[in-house]
Design an enzyme around this catalytic site. Structure first.
Site, PDB file in Angstrom:
ATOM      1  N   ASN A 297      -5.166   4.241   3.753  1.00 42.07           N
ATOM      2  CA  ASN A 297      -5.340   3.068   4.612  1.00 42.07           C
ATOM      3  C   ASN A 297      -4.364   3.114   5.779  1.00 42.07           C
ATOM      4  O   ASN A 297      -3.262   3.645   5.672  1.00 42.07           O
ATOM      5  CB  ASN A 297      -5.192   1.772   3.795  1.00 42.07           C
TER       6      ASN A 297
ATOM      7  N   PHE B 191      -0.783  -4.036   8.964  1.00 37.19           N
ATOM      8  CA  PHE B 191      -0.399  -5.444   8.833  1.00 37.19           C
ATOM      9  C   PHE B 191      -1.355  -6.394   9.560  1.00 37.19           C
ATOM     10  O   PHE B 191      -0.953  -7.214  10.384  1.00 37.19           O
ATOM     11  CB  PHE B 191       1.022  -5.704   9.383  1.00 37.19           C
TER      12      PHE B 191
ATOM     13  N   SER C 217       6.123   0.499   5.109  1.00 33.86           N
ATOM     14  CA  SER C 217       4.728   0.812   5.426  1.00 33.86           C
ATOM     15  C   SER C 217       4.697   1.921   6.456  1.00 33.86           C
ATOM     16  O   SER C 217       5.447   1.891   7.433  1.00 33.86           O
ATOM     17  CB  SER C 217       4.024  -0.420   5.996  1.00 33.86           C
TER      18      SER C 217
ATOM     19  N   ASN D  72       2.276   2.407   8.485  1.00 35.42           N
ATOM     20  CA  ASN D  72       1.299   2.082   9.530  1.00 35.42           C
ATOM     21  C   ASN D  72       1.805   1.198  10.659  1.00 35.42           C
ATOM     22  O   ASN D  72       1.043   0.785  11.513  1.00 35.42           O
ATOM     23  CB  ASN D  72       0.062   1.452   8.878  1.00 35.42           C
ATOM     24  N   THR D  73       3.093   0.885  10.630  1.00 37.67           N
ATOM     25  CA  THR D  73       3.726   0.207  11.765  1.00 37.67           C
ATOM     26  C   THR D  73       4.748   1.205  12.301  1.00 37.67           C
ATOM     27  O   THR D  73       5.664   1.583  11.570  1.00 37.67           O
ATOM     28  CB  THR D  73       4.404  -1.105  11.323  1.00 37.67           C
TER      29      THR D  73
ATOM     30  N   LYS E 168      10.986  -3.138  -0.425  1.00 40.08           N
ATOM     31  CA  LYS E 168       9.949  -2.173  -0.811  1.00 40.08           C
ATOM     32  C   LYS E 168      10.278  -0.798  -0.242  1.00 40.08           C
ATOM     33  O   LYS E 168      10.514  -0.639   0.957  1.00 40.08           O
ATOM     34  CB  LYS E 168       8.578  -2.654  -0.330  1.00 40.08           C
TER      35      LYS E 168
ATOM     36  N   ASN F  13       5.823   2.159  -1.877  1.00 37.02           N
ATOM     37  CA  ASN F  13       4.725   1.966  -0.928  1.00 37.02           C
ATOM     38  C   ASN F  13       3.845   3.226  -0.946  1.00 37.02           C
ATOM     39  O   ASN F  13       4.037   4.111  -1.768  1.00 37.02           O
ATOM     40  CB  ASN F  13       5.305   1.711   0.476  1.00 37.02           C
TER      41      ASN F  13
HETATM   42  C1  LIG Z   1      -5.658  -1.007   1.488  1.00 40.76           C
HETATM   43  C2  LIG Z   1      -4.203  -1.134   1.195  1.00 40.76           C
HETATM   44  C3  LIG Z   1      -3.419  -2.020   1.931  1.00 40.76           C
HETATM   45  C4  LIG Z   1      -2.070  -2.157   1.653  1.00 40.76           C
HETATM   46  N1  LIG Z   1      -1.331  -3.051   2.381  1.00 40.76           N
HETATM   47  C5  LIG Z   1      -0.024  -3.243   2.063  1.00 40.76           C
HETATM   48  C6  LIG Z   1       0.757  -4.204   2.749  1.00 40.76           C
HETATM   49  O1  LIG Z   1       0.274  -4.927   3.617  1.00 40.76           O
HETATM   50  N2  LIG Z   1       2.063  -4.337   2.408  1.00 40.76           N
HETATM   51  C7  LIG Z   1       2.645  -3.583   1.427  1.00 40.76           C
HETATM   52  O2  LIG Z   1       3.835  -3.757   1.146  1.00 40.76           O
HETATM   53  N3  LIG Z   1       1.928  -2.662   0.758  1.00 40.76           N
HETATM   54  C8  LIG Z   1       0.627  -2.472   1.044  1.00 40.76           C
HETATM   55  N4  LIG Z   1      -0.104  -1.542   0.355  1.00 40.76           N
HETATM   56  C9  LIG Z   1       0.582  -0.692  -0.648  1.00 40.76           C
HETATM   57  C10 LIG Z   1       0.422  -1.224  -2.065  1.00 40.76           C
HETATM   58  O3  LIG Z   1       1.040  -2.481  -2.207  1.00 40.76           O
HETATM   59  C11 LIG Z   1       1.045  -0.228  -3.075  1.00 40.76           C
HETATM   60  O4  LIG Z   1       2.434  -0.127  -2.826  1.00 40.76           O
HETATM   61  C12 LIG Z   1       0.434   1.154  -2.979  1.00 40.76           C
HETATM   62  O5  LIG Z   1      -0.945   1.097  -2.726  1.00 40.76           O
HETATM   63  C13 LIG Z   1       0.653   1.974  -4.259  1.00 40.76           C
HETATM   64  O6  LIG Z   1       0.016   1.390  -5.358  1.00 40.76           O
HETATM   65  P1  LIG Z   1      -1.423   1.886  -5.913  1.00 40.76           P
HETATM   66  O7  LIG Z   1      -1.356   3.371  -6.063  1.00 40.76           O
HETATM   67  O8  LIG Z   1      -1.618   1.147  -7.201  1.00 40.76           O
HETATM   68  O9  LIG Z   1      -2.426   1.489  -4.887  1.00 40.76           O
HETATM   69  C14 LIG Z   1      -1.460  -1.378   0.619  1.00 40.76           C
HETATM   70  C15 LIG Z   1      -2.261  -0.490  -0.121  1.00 40.76           C
HETATM   71  C16 LIG Z   1      -3.603  -0.368   0.150  1.00 40.76           C
HETATM   72  C17 LIG Z   1      -4.428   0.602  -0.680  1.00 40.76           C
END
Ligand SMILES: Cc1cc2nc3c(=O)[nH]c(=O)nc-3n(C[C@H](O)[C@H](O)[C@H](O)COP(=O)(O)O)c2cc1C
Length: 348
Positions: free
Chosen positions: A100, A104, A167, A169-170, A210, A238
C-alpha cells in the site's frame, strides 16, 4: 475496492444495536487468562486491530464487537489529506501480502476528534488507540508541532496514543526515528501528557511509538533507550520497503509491504527491542499474523499485545476468535496460567 466495501457494510451495522450484540456473541472469546493490563490499559484479550483500517474513525462502535481486545484508528494528521493517487493498494493473495501507498488519507484531526467525542460509553468495552502522524506538507523540522496539535485534540478521548514515525508513504517521515527528532517529539509529547493528565486528575495516557522494520540495530538500540527513558511503549512494526520478500510476484512500485513476507523482519525487531529493554517497555507486535501460532510466537518473543491487519483481510473476521482460542490451547500446552506469563518466554 474490497476494503472500502467492508468499511461501508460495517458502518451500516453500527446503526442496529441488536446486530452489534449478535456480532459480539459470535466473535468474543471470554476468558480471563487472555486479559492483558499495561499500566492504564486493560485489554480483555491480546489481539488488536492495527492502524490503517479505520482511517476515518467510522467504526468506533463496531470494532469492539468483532472480538478485538483493543483497536487503533488512524493515522490522522492535523489537516485533511486525500492521500496518494489511486490505485494505491495491491493484493498478492498467493503470498498473503498487501502493498500500500495510501499516504495518510484521513479527514484531519479535528473532524476525527468530533467523531471520537461521540463515542458511546456502553460500546467502549475495549481500549481505543489513536495513531497520529506528520502532514505531508509539513517540513521535518516542524514535525513536532503536528504531533503536539493532534495529541491535544485526541487526549480527552483516546485510551492510548501512537506516534507514527515509520510509514514509508510520507516522504522522509522515517527520518524522525533518528535520535534528535525522536527525543524531541517524545519528550514534548510526554511533557504535555503529564500536564494534561494532572489537570484532568487522571493517570497519563499510554503512548507508543511505531517502529519501522527496516531500521538497523543501532537505530533500534537508540529507540529502545528513548522508550525506557521516557516511559513509552513501542509498536513493532510498520510495513517494509523491502519488496525482495515477495517471492512469486513482481512488486507494483513503491509502497509498504505487509502480511506474510513481513513476519520474519517484524519478529526480529520485537525480539531485539525486548532484549534491549529487558522487558520493561510494553511492545505491541504486528506484522504477518495469520494464525494463533503467529500471534503466540510474537508474544513469546516479547510482545505483550499483538495486532492484525493483512491476515484479517485475507482470513476474515473469524481470525480473531480463532487466534484467541488457539492461544488458550498453546498456553495450556506450555503450562501458562495467564497470557502475560508467556511474554518474552523465548527471548531472554
Ligand atoms: C492498507 C494499509 C494501510 C495502512 N495504513 C497505516 C496507517 O495509516 N498508519 C499506520 O501506522 N500503519 C498503517 N498500516 C500498517 C499496519 O498498521 C501494520 O503495521 C502492517 O500492515 C503490518 O501488519 P500486517 O502484516 O498484519 O498487515 C497500514 C497497512 C495496510 C495494509
Amino acid at each position: 475496492m474490497v476494503h472500502n466495501g467492508a468499511v461501508l457494510s460495517l458502518k451500516q451495522v453500527e446503526k442496529i444495536p441488536w446486530a452489534l450484540e449478535w456480532l459480539r456473541g459470535m466473535f468474543e472469546v471470554k476468558d480471563s487468562r487472555l486479559a492483558v493490563s499495561i499500566r492504564s490499559l486493560e485489554c480483555p484479550n491480546p489481539v488488536g486491530l492495527a492502524a490503517g483500517f479505520d482511517k476515518d474513525a467510522d467504526l468506533i462502535h463496531v470494532l469492539p464487537s468483532l472480538g478485538f481486545g483493543f483497536f487503533e484508528l488512524g493515522t490522522f494528521t492535523p489537516l485533511k489529506q486525500e492521500g496518494q493517487e489511486k490505485p494505491r493498494l495491491f493484493r498478492y493473495p498467493k503470498e498473503g501480502a498487501i502493498l500500500n501507498r495510501s499516504g495518510f488519507s484521513n479527514p484531519g484531526i479535528k473532524a476525527a476528534a468530533e467523531k471520537l467525542k461521540s463515542r458511546d460509553k456502553r460500546l467502549s468495552f475495549v481500549p481505543m488507540g489513536v495513531n497520529i502522524g506528520k502532514g505531508r506538507q509539513t517540513p521535518l523540522d516542524e514535525a513536532v508541532d503536528d504531533y503536539m496539535t493532534s495529541f491535544d485534540y485526541v487526549f480527552p478521548y483516546a485510551d492510548f496514543i501512537s506516534l507514527n514515525v515509520s510509514s514509508p508513504n510520507t516522504p522522509n517521515l522515517r527520518a524522525l526515528q533518528a535520535v534528535k527528532p525522536l527525543e524531541q517529539i517524545v519528550g514534548r509529547v510526554m511533557e504535555r501528557n503529564r500536564a494534561l493528565s494532572e489537570k484532568a486528575g487522571q493517570p497519563p495516557k499510554m503512548v507508543f511509538v511505531k517502529v519501522s522494520p527496516d531500521n538497523d540495530d543501532e537505530t533500534l538500540y537508540e529507540m529502545a533507550r528513548i522508550a525506557v527513558e521516557k516511559g513509552i511503549g513501542l509498536i513493532a512494526t510498520n510495513t517494509t520497503v523491502d519488496h525482495s520478500h515477495l517471492k512469486h510476484s513482481r512488486s507494483k512500485g513503491e509502497g509498504g509491504l505487509s502480511g506474510k513476507p513481513l513476519k520474519k523482519k517484524s519478529n526480529y525487531v520485537i525480539r531485539k527491542l525486548y532484549q534491549l529493554t529487558k522487558g520493561v517497555v510494553p511492545i505491541i507486535g504486528v506484522g504477518g499474523v495469520f494464525s494463533a501460532e503467529d500471534a503466540y510466537e510474537k508474544i513469546q518473543l516479547g510482545a505483550s499485545l499483538v495486532q492484525v491487519y493483512t491476515g484479517w483481510i485475507y482470513e476474515g473476521p473469524g481470525l480473531v476468535p480463532a487466534i484467541n482460542r488457539g492461544i488458550l490451547k498453546l498456553m495450556e500446552r506450555d503450562g501458562f496460567k495467564k497470557i502475560q506469563e508467556a511474554v518474552g518466554a523465548q527471548s531472554l
